[in-house]
Structures are given as C-alpha cells and as structure tokens.
Write an enzyme that holds these catalytic residues in place. Structure first.
Site, short mmCIF file in Angstrom:
data_model
loop_
_atom_site.label_atom_id
_atom_site.label_comp_id
_atom_site.label_asym_id
_atom_site.label_seq_id
_atom_site.Cartn_x
_atom_site.Cartn_y
_atom_site.Cartn_z
N ILE A 384 36.77 47.78 36.51
CA ILE A 384 36.96 46.38 36.15
C ILE A 384 36.19 46.05 34.87
O ILE A 384 36.73 45.44 33.94
CB ILE A 384 36.52 45.46 37.31
CG1 ILE A 384 37.47 45.65 38.49
CG2 ILE A 384 36.50 44.01 36.87
CD1 ILE A 384 37.04 44.93 39.76
N ASP A 403 24.93 49.64 32.77
CA ASP A 403 25.31 50.33 34.00
C ASP A 403 24.25 51.37 34.31
O ASP A 403 23.70 52.00 33.39
CB ASP A 403 26.69 51.00 33.83
CG ASP A 403 27.34 51.32 35.17
OD1 ASP A 403 28.46 50.83 35.41
OD2 ASP A 403 26.75 52.07 35.98
N SER A 461 31.94 40.02 41.94
CA SER A 461 31.67 41.34 42.54
C SER A 461 31.41 41.22 44.04
O SER A 461 32.33 41.35 44.84
CB SER A 461 30.50 42.02 41.82
OG SER A 461 29.34 41.21 41.86
N ASP A 486 33.16 33.66 42.83
CA ASP A 486 34.33 33.95 43.67
C ASP A 486 33.93 34.57 45.01
O ASP A 486 34.75 34.65 45.92
CB ASP A 486 35.27 34.91 42.92
CG ASP A 486 36.57 35.18 43.65
OD1 ASP A 486 37.24 34.20 44.03
OD2 ASP A 486 36.91 36.36 43.85
N GLU A 491 30.87 34.64 54.23
CA GLU A 491 32.24 34.13 54.06
C GLU A 491 32.91 34.02 55.42
O GLU A 491 32.70 34.87 56.29
CB GLU A 491 33.05 35.05 53.15
CG GLU A 491 32.49 35.14 51.73
CD GLU A 491 33.32 36.04 50.82
OE1 GLU A 491 34.37 36.56 51.28
OE2 GLU A 491 32.91 36.23 49.66
N HIS A 513 37.09 33.90 47.07
CA HIS A 513 37.26 35.35 47.08
C HIS A 513 38.71 35.74 46.80
O HIS A 513 39.34 36.51 47.54
CB HIS A 513 36.81 35.94 48.43
CG HIS A 513 36.42 37.40 48.32
ND1 HIS A 513 35.50 37.99 49.14
CD2 HIS A 513 36.84 38.39 47.49
CE1 HIS A 513 35.37 39.26 48.84
NE2 HIS A 513 36.18 39.53 47.83
N GLY A 515 39.65 36.95 43.62
CA GLY A 515 39.68 37.73 42.39
C GLY A 515 40.82 38.74 42.36
O GLY A 515 41.50 38.90 41.35
N GLY A 516 41.01 39.43 43.47
CA GLY A 516 42.08 40.43 43.53
C GLY A 516 43.31 39.94 44.25
O GLY A 516 44.23 40.72 44.51
#
Length: 630
Positions: A384, A403, A461, A486, A491, A513, A515-516
């Site tokens: 991503i 990273d 994420s 997100d 949750e 949530h 995002g995808g």
C-alpha cells in the site's frame, strides 16, 4: 473390494448431461423465431411435468415433439452441443465408465439417435442403451416417436428394467420421478437422486441417497474415482458477509458452503466449527486456540482481508491448518481513499461541508491548501505504501518514507533513516504499518510532538497503532491540523451504534474501516482467497500461505498424491520413504518444504496402493496431518 454382480442404471438427461436434450434441440430449431422464448418455456414446463410425474410421459413426449419442428439433420448439431454439456463430475470420472462398462446401462426416456453417440465415447455400447426412437416423415422431419417402444409409455422405465431381468444389486442413478419409480416398484435395489444439475424435491425426498455429483455416488459405493473425498462432503463456513462471489466460486467447485452475514464470538464459533473443513473470515472473527481445539476437521482458514492478527497462526500451524489471506487485492482501494482524504484534509473540505449542511455559508481560503509541493510521509513502505508513493508523487507531492525493513524507493521517494526524521519533515503522515502487536501505540504523545505544527495524520492501517487520547489532545491544542481515521482500537462486530473520542472534533474524517471496502476490492478478494483455498484442497499447493512452507505443485497426472504434514524433526523423510518402500510404492514425484516448526512433504505415486500404507504413514511419530488425493 467392489461387490460382484452390481449393476448401475443411469438416466441421460440432466444426469449424464447437464441439460434436457429436447430443450437444447428446441433452442436450435426455433432460432430466429419471434415466439422462440414462449415455445421454449412451454417445452420446459411440459418436460418438468413429465419428469415429476404430474402428467404421463407419453403426453409429455407428444406435446414437446409437436412444438419442436425439428429435422433429422438437426440431430448432428444436437450431438455436437451435448458433447459440450456432459456433467462436470461425469466427465471427470470417465475412467469409471470405461472400466465398468459391462455393468453400466442407460435407461432413458430420451432418444437413441442422440444418446448412442454420446455414451459410446464412455465405452457404453448401443445394446446397453435403452431409449426411445424418433419417427420421421419422407422429408426427414421429426413427426413423432415409436409408440410401440415400452419407454414411450407412462412408467415405461419400470417395464424396461423388468424385461432386462438384471442379476445382482441394481442401483439407479437419475434426477426424476421416472427414475425413482424403478426403486419403488421393487425392481431396483437403490435409487440415487442425482442433483448436480437440477434438484428435484420429489426425487430427492424419495431417494436412498442424494448424490450432488458422481464423486459422491462412487464414494458411497467404494468405487474408483477421480478424487478421494467428494467435495460436497467438504464443509466451508464463510462469516462476516464476505462478497457473494466467494460463495459462488466455492459452490461452483462442488463444496458445501454456508454463508453467515456477521462475525461470531469465540463461544459461538466453538459450537459452529465442529465438522467444518474450511473457515472464511474477515477482520472481526477471532480464531483462537480454543476455537482450533474444537475444530475437529479444519484444514484451511481463509482471511478475506490483509491482516491475520485475528488468527492464532502458531496454533494453526501446530494443528496443520493452512492460513491464506489477501495481501494485494484491496491495495488500490486503500490508496485511493488515502489520496482522497489527504486532499480533503488539506482543503478543509469536511469542515466546509458540515457548515453547509448546517445552513452556513463560509467561503474562505483559510486553512485550505493544495497538496502539490507538500511533503507526504509514508510510514510503512509495503504494497500500500509504495502505491500511495507513486500516486502522490504523480500529483506533485514530495514523498518521504520510513520502514523497519530495507525497502527500495520508487520514483523520487526518499528513505528516512528514523521515524523522527520523517515526522519532522512531513506535512501529511500516512500510516500503513502491519498488525504486529508490538506496534501498539506506535504513534503516541512523543511521536505527535515530533510532527510539524498543523500537520495532518491518516491512519488506514490498524486501530491500535495510534494512541487515541494523545490524538484527541493534539487536535484540541491544534498541534495537528486534521486527522483521518478508518480503524479503531475497538470495533463493533456488526453494524450499529459506535462511539469514539474523535467524534465532533473539527477537520476530522471518520470512516468505519472501509479502506478496502470497494466493490472491486471485495470481488478481487472473493476471487483470490477461494482460489488459494481450492488449490490447497484440490492439489495440496500452499503458495502464498501465511503460516506454512510454500510449495507450488505440478498438476496430478494419473497419480495418487499423499500429503504429509509433520513436526520438523530429523528423520521424518526417511521414515516416510521406508513405509513407501515396505509397501512397494513407486514414487513418481516427491516435494518437500520446511520451516523451523513444520515439514510438508507431497508424494505422487503411480500405482494402486494397499490401504494399510496410509495407516502406516499416519502412525509415523510427529505426524500432524495426513491426506490422500487421487
């Protein structure tokens, strides 16, 4: 051992083929006619009335032939069509028909003119095919049928089978009432309702056994077959309302699939998991050690998402349960949402939108800036992060990334040596780090203090990677100019009410949530994960498994395949091969992959085997799971 003297009587239409032949003939002969659909529907209706026994078969046949308007020359085309419409599991088990030809009969209310050439390819000669025959006029038009043929009469199959006077146990395999009555009349010993192509309630309710495919029929009779275990006996449980394409893909391959629209608690899943071979989940269902203890048949867990922290991967591995996820399928969806949120935060769009909804007009350029020329800091430069890097740079942003792994920069992106270096320089920080539990509160009060005053923060994420209290404080003190979130530390398991401290704060975009969660991503996931599941179940391939050694296997070619999962301790391979040698098994191919915990060995064998060999392999010390594929 196969019982001596058993005879198998097959129906043709909707059993050996996926279709009713006269329906296909109607499609051909009525092509181009304005009332085609009306006539075809009428023919199909008459067909079903006859199959279910609601009208006499003779009446059904007469009425359909009158509507067909067919010619002898049409039959060649019909045979060509029917060759393409052999039932899937029938075609897969062609060797059964060839090897047991002497014991197989076809008794059909269809017609020899098109049945003979089809079944001849399955080594069934014309003399063991009992069916009607057409009557033609001088011009070759089909005008009727041989009314003297016993199969042209109501319950003609009973008389036909009675006249054959077959010795031994007689089993009938078909889809309709006319097949069941042979069992009812006492001249057949068993009736198998064949439901691969059509499920007729009357036939199924009166069957000794319902066979969703030929594999099931062969399995029940302990006959040679293409696969060792019928797919309809493999139960798949899909939770959390995964895309319906996943259900379709797995059902189409023959598996028994149950779809549940919500997640299950640990206690609920413990009750539900018994007897389940494959579990499909998204992010909310927790696959714990307790769940795995109750999972007496579980082979695979498919995560229809990227993350796998909801799954106890270690316990799965110890039990020989393979885990697949979808690491790439929703990448683009997450990236597009991130780009949109960056623009909305920088332009303060959300604040302006709320004002308009409340009846306020506030046309201003204050706190509204272009993203061109701004610094984007990407934390986590994986699938991503990299794609976000490319798109953001194309829109004129300067990209910096951090990273923990050594990642090669794409385009003009610049790698930051430390997280602090990135936070110091970024106008917008976007988080794309993995679900390692060590990342809890990865961004907290200390990290936010290192960011530029008025910077924006995005979290698409994991909810636990940001300290929410620190985030709320930074928004209230205006340390941060805006936030898009997100994902959340806690949750809900299903849609409904939700509370977070971030609600009501200015320039804060909150999404549940998603995002995808685009139609495209969910379709891709519903294709990718089931394909991985099917590859493992059907061939033993573990390519892209999250928790298991990866093996890409060649296609089986008339070989038995033994799949052996074991603890990775010295000497297992030697013990496996010693057992195979003792039973004089000839190995045509062998594949092994290991990690620090487990070994996975696949052996292809090119001869029939003594069932004792499988018992011996299962008894090898440190064996976790053993499975046979034909």
């Amino acid at each position: 051992m196969v019982e001596v003297g058993r005879k198998y009587v097959f129906d043709f239409d909707s059993t050996l083929t996926r279709v009713e032949a006269l329906d296909v003939l109607a499609e051909m002969t009525l092509q181009g006619k304005s009332n085609k659909e009306e006539i075809i529907n009428e023919i199909q209706n008459i067909t079903n009335l006859g199959i279910d026994g609601d009208i006499s078969f003779t009446e059904s046949l007469e009425r359909r032939i009158k509507l067909l308007n067919a010619h002898r020359d049409d039959l060649n085309g019909l045979v060509t069509e029917l060759r393409q419409k052999i039932s899937k599991s029938i075609a897969a088990n062609k060797e059964f028909f060839q090897d047991f030809s002497d014991d197989i009969y076809v008794i059909s209310c269809g017609f020899k003119e098109f049945i003979d050439p089809i079944v001849a390819e399955y080594n069934i000669p014309s003399e063991r095919v009992y069916a009607n025959t057409f009557a033609f006029d001088e011009q070759g038009n089909i005008v009727g049928f041989d009314e003297e043929n016993v199969l042209a009469s109501h319950n003609g199959k009973i008389e036909c089978l009675k006249d054959l006077n077959l010795e031994g146990e007689v089993q009938v395999i078909g889809d309709g009432y006319s097949d069941y009555v042979m069992r009812e009349a006492g001249i057949a010993d068993k009736f198998f309702a064949y439901t691969e192509n059509v499920h007729r309630e009357k036939a199924a309710n009166n069957a000794d056994h319902v066979a969703p495919n030929l594999d099931e029929f062969l399995y029940v009779n302990d006959l040679p077959r293409k696969i060792s275990y019928p797919k309809n006996r493999i139960k798949i449980l899909l939770l959390e309302n995964v895309h319906p394409d996943a259900f379709e893909n797995l059902s189409e391959d023959g598996f028994s699939v149950e779809l549940v629209k919500h997640s299950l608690s640990e206690e609920e899943l413990i009750q539900k998991i018994k007897g389940v071979h494959v579990l499909g989940i998204r992010s909310k269902t927790q696959v714990t050690e307790n769940v795995l203890k109750a999972a007496n048949k579980l082979m695979v867990v498919g995560a229809f998402c990227i993350g796998t922290t909801q799954i106890d991967l270690k316990s799965c591995k110890q039990k020989g349960v393979i885990v697949f996820n979808a690491p790439y399928s929703n990448t683009r969806s997450v990236v597009e949402l991130a780009i949109g949120q960056i623009i909305m935060l920088m332009r303060n769009v959300f604040t302006r939108s709320i004002e308009i909804h409340q009846g306020q007009w506030n046309k201003t350029a204050i706190n509204s800036r272009e993203i061109r020329g701004k610094n984007l800091g990407i934390v986590g430069y994986g699938n991503i992060g990299k794609q976000l890097s490319v798109l953001a740079e194309a829109m004129g942003m300067r990209v910096y990334y951090y990273d923990v792994a050594d990642r090669l920069a794409l385009g003009n992106a610049r790698k930051c040596r430390t997280l602090e270096d990135l936070l110091n320089v970024a106008d917008v920080v976007s988080l794309h780090i993995d679900d390692n539990k060590a990342n809890k509160n990865f961004i907290g009060e200390r990290e936010i203090a290192q960011m530029k005053d008025g910077a924006m923060l995005l979290n698409l994420s994991r909810g636990f990677v940001v300290d929410i209290a620190a985030l709320v404080d930074a928004l209230k003190t205006k340390k941060l100019g805006g936030v898009a979130v997100d994902v959340y530390p806690e949750e809900p398991r299903s849609n409904g009410s939700f509370l977070t401290e971030l609600q009501g704060l200015p320039n804060v975009i909150l999404t549940p949530h998603v995002g995808g969660s685009t139609e495209e991503a969910q379709r891709d996931i519903a294709d990718f994960v089931p394909n991985k599941i099917m590859e493992y179940i059907n061939s033993g391939s573990t390519v892209d498994a999250v928790n298991f050694p990866n093996i890409r296997l060649p296609k089986q070619n008339k070989a038995h395949r033994f799949l052996h999962i074991h603890k990775n301790v010295p000497g297992i391979m030697a013990k496996i091969n010693e057992v195979l040698a003792r039973y004089e098994m000839n190995i045509s191919g062998q594949f092994l992959s290991t990690d620090s915990d487990v070994g996975y060995v696949i052996t292809d064998l090119d001869k029939e085997y003594n069932k004792e060999v499988t018992k011996a392999l299962k008894k090898i010390e440190n064996t976790i799971k053993f499975r046979v594929l034909y």
